[in-house]
Design a protein around this motif. Sequence first.
Motif, PDB file in Angstrom:
ATOM      1  N   ALA A 161       0.831  -1.209   0.000  1.00 23.88           N
ATOM      2  CA  ALA A 161       0.000   0.000   0.000  1.00 23.88           C
ATOM      3  C   ALA A 161       0.867   1.262   0.000  1.00 23.88           C
ATOM      4  O   ALA A 161       0.567   2.227  -0.714  1.00 23.88           O
ATOM      5  CB  ALA A 161      -0.944  -0.010   1.200  1.00 23.88           C
ATOM      6  N   SER A 162       1.945   1.266   0.769  1.00 22.76           N
ATOM      7  CA  SER A 162       2.860   2.416   0.804  1.00 22.76           C
ATOM      8  C   SER A 162       3.529   2.640  -0.545  1.00 22.76           C
ATOM      9  O   SER A 162       3.656   3.770  -1.013  1.00 22.76           O
ATOM     10  CB  SER A 162       3.937   2.215   1.872  1.00 22.76           C
ATOM     11  OG  SER A 162       3.378   2.193   3.147  1.00 22.76           O
ATOM     12  N   TYR A 174       2.390   1.666  -3.466  1.00 19.41           N
ATOM     13  CA  TYR A 174       1.343   2.140  -4.381  1.00 19.41           C
ATOM     14  C   TYR A 174       1.153   3.649  -4.234  1.00 19.41           C
ATOM     15  O   TYR A 174       1.084   4.380  -5.227  1.00 19.41           O
ATOM     16  CB  TYR A 174       0.033   1.399  -4.105  1.00 19.41           C
ATOM     17  CG  TYR A 174      -1.107   1.889  -4.953  1.00 19.41           C
ATOM     18  CD1 TYR A 174      -1.270   1.439  -6.257  1.00 19.41           C
ATOM     19  CD2 TYR A 174      -2.020   2.811  -4.460  1.00 19.41           C
ATOM     20  CE1 TYR A 174      -2.318   1.897  -7.044  1.00 19.41           C
ATOM     21  CE2 TYR A 174      -3.068   3.277  -5.240  1.00 19.41           C
ATOM     22  CZ  TYR A 174      -3.210   2.808  -6.527  1.00 19.41           C
ATOM     23  OH  TYR A 174      -4.238   3.279  -7.305  1.00 19.41           O
ATOM     24  N   ARG A 175       1.100   4.139  -2.993  1.00 23.71           N
ATOM     25  CA  ARG A 175       0.925   5.575  -2.758  1.00 23.71           C
ATOM     26  C   ARG A 175       2.088   6.381  -3.335  1.00 23.71           C
ATOM     27  O   ARG A 175       1.878   7.457  -3.911  1.00 23.71           O
ATOM     28  CB  ARG A 175       0.755   5.858  -1.266  1.00 23.71           C
ATOM     29  CG  ARG A 175      -0.619   5.505  -0.740  1.00 23.71           C
ATOM     30  CD  ARG A 175      -0.863   6.034   0.658  1.00 23.71           C
ATOM     31  NE  ARG A 175       0.023   5.477   1.665  1.00 23.71           N
ATOM     32  CZ  ARG A 175      -0.182   4.329   2.318  1.00 23.71           C
ATOM     33  NH1 ARG A 175      -1.251   3.602   2.061  1.00 23.71           N
ATOM     34  NH2 ARG A 175       0.673   3.917   3.224  1.00 23.71           N
ATOM     35  N   ASN A 199       1.650   7.014  -6.987  1.00 18.68           N
ATOM     36  CA  ASN A 199       0.424   7.724  -7.374  1.00 18.68           C
ATOM     37  C   ASN A 199       0.294   9.063  -6.653  1.00 18.68           C
ATOM     38  O   ASN A 199      -0.782   9.635  -6.592  1.00 18.68           O
ATOM     39  CB  ASN A 199      -0.800   6.840  -7.106  1.00 18.68           C
ATOM     40  CG  ASN A 199      -0.907   5.726  -8.106  1.00 18.68           C
ATOM     41  OD1 ASN A 199      -1.358   5.917  -9.222  1.00 18.68           O
ATOM     42  ND2 ASN A 199      -0.431   4.547  -7.716  1.00 18.68           N
ATOM     43  N   LYS A 200       1.415   9.562  -6.140  1.00 18.13           N
ATOM     44  CA  LYS A 200       1.425  10.784  -5.336  1.00 18.13           C
ATOM     45  C   LYS A 200       1.286  12.052  -6.173  1.00 18.13           C
ATOM     46  O   LYS A 200       0.742  13.046  -5.719  1.00 18.13           O
ATOM     47  CB  LYS A 200       2.727  10.822  -4.524  1.00 18.13           C
ATOM     48  CG  LYS A 200       2.781  11.868  -3.465  1.00 18.13           C
ATOM     49  CD  LYS A 200       4.053  11.731  -2.639  1.00 18.13           C
ATOM     50  CE  LYS A 200       4.070  12.728  -1.514  1.00 18.13           C
ATOM     51  NZ  LYS A 200       5.244  12.574  -0.665  1.00 18.13           N
TER      52      LYS A 200
END
Length: 116
Positions: free
Chosen positions: A92-93, A95-96, A99-100
């Motif tokens: 999840a980290s 992925y973020r 997509n930041k």
Amino acid sequence: MDDFWRALETLIGDSELIINRPKGTAHPKYPDLIYPVDYGYLKNTASMDGGGIDVWMGSGERMVNGIICTIDLQKRDSEIKILLGCTEEEKASIYRVHNKTESMKGILIKRSPGTV
């Protein structure tokens, strides 16, 4: 699909993993980007950016458990990044991170449990 994951496992097994951006360090060009997980590349491999194939190395069991496919509008390229031993929280980290901004987007493809 199993053949794809086996091929990635073979690539990882036959390559030296170089961690050049340890967890908690800042990106050299973008200091606001802090690596949430160890990040590096496979020595003697090739990727779109001219470097080795990128790898996110998590804290779990050392097996390929996903990939991130990215598109970077500033660099006008796309890449695949291997997730190796990443926990669900680490995925999840990661992925973020991808997509930041508006100029970079990524899609996370998780390896299904039980695939060879």
